[in-house]
Every structure is written in structure tokens, then in C-alpha cells.
Design a protein around this motif. Structure first.
Motif, PDB file in Angstrom:
ATOM      1  N   ASP A   1      -4.814   6.928   9.657  1.00 38.80           N
ATOM      2  CA  ASP A   1      -5.073   5.258   9.737  1.00 38.80           C
ATOM      3  C   ASP A   1      -5.677   4.921   8.307  1.00 38.80           C
ATOM      4  N   PRO A   2      -4.870   4.571   7.315  1.00 39.54           N
ATOM      5  CA  PRO A   2      -5.287   4.184   6.112  1.00 39.54           C
ATOM      6  C   PRO A   2      -6.596   3.247   5.992  1.00 39.54           C
ATOM      7  N   ASN A   3      -6.564   2.444   7.048  1.00 43.57           N
ATOM      8  CA  ASN A   3      -7.873   1.466   7.179  1.00 43.57           C
ATOM      9  C   ASN A   3      -9.035   2.089   7.394  1.00 43.57           C
ATOM     10  N   GLN A   4      -9.150   3.106   8.068  1.00 47.40           N
ATOM     11  CA  GLN A   4     -10.178   3.939   8.365  1.00 47.40           C
ATOM     12  C   GLN A   4     -10.722   4.894   7.006  1.00 47.40           C
ATOM     13  N   ILE A   5      -9.569   5.277   6.517  1.00 51.44           N
ATOM     14  CA  ILE A   5      -9.758   6.260   5.315  1.00 51.44           C
ATOM     15  C   ILE A   5     -10.183   5.539   3.910  1.00 51.44           C
TER      16      ILE A   5
ATOM     17  N   ARG B   1       0.910  -1.051  -0.108  1.00 47.20           N
ATOM     18  CA  ARG B   1       0.051  -0.054   0.081  1.00 47.20           C
ATOM     19  C   ARG B   1       0.856   1.214  -0.019  1.00 47.20           C
ATOM     20  N   LEU B   2       0.358   2.242  -0.922  1.00 43.30           N
ATOM     21  CA  LEU B   2       1.049   3.657  -0.968  1.00 43.30           C
ATOM     22  C   LEU B   2      -0.154   4.304  -0.237  1.00 43.30           C
ATOM     23  N   PHE B   3       0.278   5.083   0.942  1.00 37.83           N
ATOM     24  CA  PHE B   3      -0.496   5.982   1.565  1.00 37.83           C
ATOM     25  C   PHE B   3      -0.108   7.464   1.613  1.00 37.83           C
TER      26      PHE B   3
ATOM     27  N   LEU C   1     -15.825  11.424   7.351  1.00 36.09           N
ATOM     28  CA  LEU C   1     -15.355  11.000   8.953  1.00 36.09           C
ATOM     29  C   LEU C   1     -16.387  11.468   9.773  1.00 36.09           C
ATOM     30  N   LEU C   2     -16.706  12.765   9.545  1.00 36.80           N
ATOM     31  CA  LEU C   2     -17.734  13.346  10.894  1.00 36.80           C
ATOM     32  C   LEU C   2     -19.000  12.734  10.327  1.00 36.80           C
ATOM     33  N   PHE C   3     -19.540  12.670   9.147  1.00 36.76           N
ATOM     34  CA  PHE C   3     -20.738  11.994   8.908  1.00 36.76           C
ATOM     35  C   PHE C   3     -20.908  10.619   9.427  1.00 36.76           C
ATOM     36  N   SER C   4     -19.765   9.911   9.399  1.00 40.55           N
ATOM     37  CA  SER C   4     -19.895   8.549  10.090  1.00 40.55           C
ATOM     38  C   SER C   4     -19.862   8.432  11.401  1.00 40.55           C
ATOM     39  N   GLY C   5     -20.033   9.454  12.067  1.00 39.74           N
ATOM     40  CA  GLY C   5     -20.336   9.594  13.617  1.00 39.74           C
ATOM     41  C   GLY C   5     -18.872   9.838  14.236  1.00 39.74           C
ATOM     42  N   LYS C   6     -17.831   9.962  13.645  1.00 39.86           N
ATOM     43  CA  LYS C   6     -16.378   9.970  14.328  1.00 39.86           C
ATOM     44  C   LYS C   6     -16.426  11.400  15.190  1.00 39.86           C
ATOM     45  N   PRO C   7     -16.104  11.393  16.436  1.00 40.36           N
ATOM     46  CA  PRO C   7     -16.035  12.594  17.128  1.00 40.36           C
ATOM     47  C   PRO C   7     -14.903  13.475  16.570  1.00 40.36           C
ATOM     48  N   PRO C   8     -15.240  14.913  16.632  1.00 38.73           N
ATOM     49  CA  PRO C   8     -14.187  15.725  16.256  1.00 38.73           C
ATOM     50  C   PRO C   8     -12.552  15.540  16.707  1.00 38.73           C
ATOM     51  N   ASN C   9     -12.910  15.137  17.891  1.00 43.62           N
ATOM     52  CA  ASN C   9     -11.429  14.808  18.713  1.00 43.62           C
ATOM     53  C   ASN C   9     -10.710  13.717  18.131  1.00 43.62           C
ATOM     54  N   ASP C  10     -11.298  12.900  17.368  1.00 36.63           N
ATOM     55  CA  ASP C  10     -11.002  11.686  16.818  1.00 36.63           C
ATOM     56  C   ASP C  10     -10.157  11.818  15.343  1.00 36.63           C
ATOM     57  N   LEU C  11     -10.538  12.991  14.743  1.00 35.76           N
ATOM     58  CA  LEU C  11     -10.328  13.016  13.435  1.00 35.76           C
ATOM     59  C   LEU C  11      -8.883  12.952  13.160  1.00 35.76           C
ATOM     60  N   THR C  12      -7.865  13.576  14.030  1.00 31.85           N
ATOM     61  CA  THR C  12      -6.593  13.473  13.857  1.00 31.85           C
ATOM     62  C   THR C  12      -5.964  12.232  13.471  1.00 31.85           C
ATOM     63  N   ILE C  13      -6.406  11.364  14.644  1.00 29.00           N
ATOM     64  CA  ILE C  13      -6.088   9.668  14.746  1.00 29.00           C
ATOM     65  C   ILE C  13      -6.459   9.099  13.508  1.00 29.00           C
ATOM     66  N   ALA C  14      -7.861   9.308  13.014  1.00 30.04           N
ATOM     67  CA  ALA C  14      -8.521   8.600  11.833  1.00 30.04           C
ATOM     68  C   ALA C  14      -7.683   9.089  10.633  1.00 30.04           C
ATOM     69  N   LEU C  15      -7.297  10.215  10.439  1.00 29.98           N
ATOM     70  CA  LEU C  15      -6.731  10.664   9.520  1.00 29.98           C
ATOM     71  C   LEU C  15      -5.457  10.175   8.967  1.00 29.98           C
TER      72      LEU C  15
ATOM     73  N   LEU D   1      -5.126  16.681  -0.253  1.00 31.14           N
ATOM     74  CA  LEU D   1      -5.516  15.507  -1.099  1.00 31.14           C
ATOM     75  C   LEU D   1      -4.960  14.168  -0.244  1.00 31.14           C
ATOM     76  N   ILE D   2      -5.928  13.183  -0.248  1.00 30.75           N
ATOM     77  CA  ILE D   2      -5.285  12.001   0.011  1.00 30.75           C
ATOM     78  C   ILE D   2      -5.506  10.724  -0.788  1.00 30.75           C
ATOM     79  N   ARG D   3      -4.542   9.969  -0.803  1.00 33.10           N
ATOM     80  CA  ARG D   3      -4.411   8.961  -1.891  1.00 33.10           C
ATOM     81  C   ARG D   3      -3.963   7.694  -1.454  1.00 33.10           C
ATOM     82  N   ILE D   4      -4.656   6.714  -2.008  1.00 33.44           N
ATOM     83  CA  ILE D   4      -4.171   5.333  -1.386  1.00 33.44           C
ATOM     84  C   ILE D   4      -4.196   4.236  -2.719  1.00 33.44           C
ATOM     85  N   ARG D   5      -2.949   3.789  -2.895  1.00 32.00           N
ATOM     86  CA  ARG D   5      -2.771   2.831  -4.258  1.00 32.00           C
ATOM     87  C   ARG D   5      -2.619   1.301  -3.431  1.00 32.00           C
ATOM     88  N   ASP D   6      -3.331   0.784  -3.841  1.00 31.65           N
ATOM     89  CA  ASP D   6      -3.122  -0.772  -3.294  1.00 31.65           C
ATOM     90  C   ASP D   6      -3.065  -1.853  -4.233  1.00 31.65           C
TER      91      ASP D   6
END
Length: 278
Positions: A257-261, A197-199, A241-255, A206-211
Motif C-alpha cells: 500500500d503506497p499510501n502507508q509507505i 504515482r510511480l510505486f 512500519l514496525l516502530f509505528s506499531g504495525k503488527p508483524p502479520n500486517d506488514l505484507t499488506i502495508a508493504l 528498495l522501495i521508490r515512489i515518484r509523485d
């Protein structure tokens, strides 16, 4: 080995490859992985000269993952040099953002002793690398995508006989994100899956993932290569991420993590290839 040890500490060299490589043989296939420390200045300069571009800050030039069929000698591998050789060496796909020139200039100064490395290139280190077949026949394109990776078989609760995760290169894009190329593999009794994976996350842009997924059926001697490109704007991913119910304080961690993105990114390109080893 301590990375914060004394300067005189001896680091492994490519000559240590044999004892730094772990392998597992399963039904005629040899799966290998090699993990060594970050490359030193000499090999880095040689690689930059050969590639014609500055390499990322963290380059693991001696790392690799390989799959080999012992009876026929067919072999493919993933390595840092070939992955970086697929980075665009022109300004055709270079991201046009405010600090791109400043970032490129800083990297050129880092490698100012290298001749002919001061030309434009894709400084996000986006690569469409799908692996290198080093011996034997190459993959054939499945035009109708008739034989995809059998996901249902991979979901079976089978014992994992061999597992490895190897990083090929990483760049923090001058503290503006990350570009990380890594490989992860798991081997079961009758099959294996390798995900390379290229993350690439460029903050606020921009965010890109090449699998690249390599599936091997040991019994049928079939190898399937599934390559997917996904990307979206940074803002769109944050909204999803916000629409999926992710709390704003957790956005940095989610961004980070390619598995979440990856489930949130629209598909840009997809190819399916396969070979039968005989």
C-alpha cells in the motif's frame, strides 16, 4: 467485458477511444480519462520496437488522462508510452541485484522477435514522467517554491464532481515486487487535483515512489505541478512500519500500500512548477 472469456472475444481498439473516454467540463476546463483493456500483442510489439525496451507485462497503451483549457487549447496528458519513454534505457540506473540479469534475460526471451531490444535498461520501470503538454506553453520552474499547492483549500469538505483512477502500466518484476504507474483525479467546483504515482517495490532491496501532482485553479486559470521523488531500502521501511506499531502479520499488506509507505520515505528530490493560462 470478461477478461476470462473465449479467445474469439472482441477487445476494444484505439478506434473505440471516443466511446471509452469519459469527460467533465468545469469552468472552461475539460478533464478526460480513458480506460481500455490491456494492450494486445501487436500494439505491444510496436511499442517495444519504438521505445527500444521490453514493455511491462501489463501495459494499458490506450489509457490516458488529460486536462484541457477549451478557450485557449492548452492541454496536457498522461499516457503509458510517454511514461515508459522516461525509463532509463542504459545500465546507468539499473538496479544491481543478484537476479537482475536473469530477469532481463527472461524479458528478452518474451520479446525475442523484436530486434534491438536486448540492451540493458532499468528493468524496474522507474520513470520520472511528469506529464506531456501537447498544446500550449510549458511549465516554468518556481525557483523559490513561493507558490505551492494550497493544501488547506484541498482539505475543505467540498463535493467531488468528477473522479477517475487510471492505470498506465504494471509489472510484478518477475514476482519480486511491483512497478505500478497510475493516475487518480478529483474535480471540485473551483479546483482539481491530479496525482500520478510511480510505486516501485523491489522485495528485500528498495522501495521508490515518484509523485506528480497537478493542481488546477479554475478561477485563476493557474496550474501548479509538484514533483517529488522518495525512496529508501526495503529493510528500513519494514523497520519504520514496525516502530509505528504495525503488527508483524500486517506488514505484507502495508508493504503493498503506497499510501502507508509514502510518509515513511525520505525525500530525494522535489521541484515545483506553474503556469497561468491566458
Amino acid at each position: 467485458m470478461a477478461f476470462n472469456g473465449p479467445i474469439s472475444e472482441v477487445f476494444p481498439t484505439p478506434q473505440d477511444a471516443d466511446r471509452s473516454t469519459v469527460s467533465h467540463v468545469q469552468k472552461g476546463f475539460k478533464i478526460s480519462a480513458r480506460k481500455l483493456p490491456i494492450s494486445k500483442s501487436g500494439p505491444i510489439d510496436e511499442m517495444s520496437n519504438s521505445l527500444g525496451i521490453p514493455v511491462p507485462e501489463m501495459i494499458f497503451g490506450d489509457n490516458m488522462v488529460s486536462i484541457e483549457h477549451l478557450a485557449t487549447g492548452w492541454r496536457m496528458e498522461f499516457n503509458a508510452y510517454d511514461a515508459l519513454d522516461r525509463v532509463d534505457k542504459t545500465d546507468k540506473n539499473m538496479l544491481k541485484v543478484a537476479y537482475s540479469q536473469e530477469w532481463s534475460s527472461s524479458r528478452e526471451k518474451t520479446h525475442e522477435g523484436i530486434k534491438e531490444v536486448v540492451k540493458p535498461f532499468d528493468w524496474s520501470y522507474t520513470s520520472d514522467y511528469k506529464g506531456t503538454v501537447t498544446h500550449g506553453k510549458g511549465f516554468e520552474l518556481q525557483k523559490d517554491n513561493s507558490d505551492p499547492i494550497p493544501l488547506e483549500l484541498l482539505k475543505r469538505p467540498e463535493p467531488i464532481l468528477f473522479f477517475e483512477e487510471v492505470v498506465l502500466y504494471e509489472s510484478e518484476l518477475d514476482d519480486n515486487g511491483i512497478s505500478l504507474f497510475s493516475c487518480k483525479l478529483r474535480v471540485m467546483s473551483d479546483r482539481m487535483l491530479l496525482l500520478c504515482r510511480l510505486f516501485m517495490r523491489l522485495d528485500n532491496v528498495l522501495i521508490r515512489i515518484r509523485d506528480t501532482r497537478i493542481y488546477v485553479d479554475f478561477v485563476l486559470r493557474q496550474v501548479i505541478r509538484d514533483y517529488t521523488e522518495k525512496e529508501d531500502t526495503f529493510d528500513n521501511v519494514k523497520k519504520h512500519l514496525l516502530f509505528s506499531g504495525k503488527p508483524p502479520n500486517d506488514l505484507t499488506i502495508a508493504l503493498r500500500d503506497p499510501n502507508q509507505i509514502v510518509p515513511l520515505l525520505p525525500e530525494v528530490s522535489h521541484t515545483l512548477e506553474s503556469i497561468t493560462i491566458s
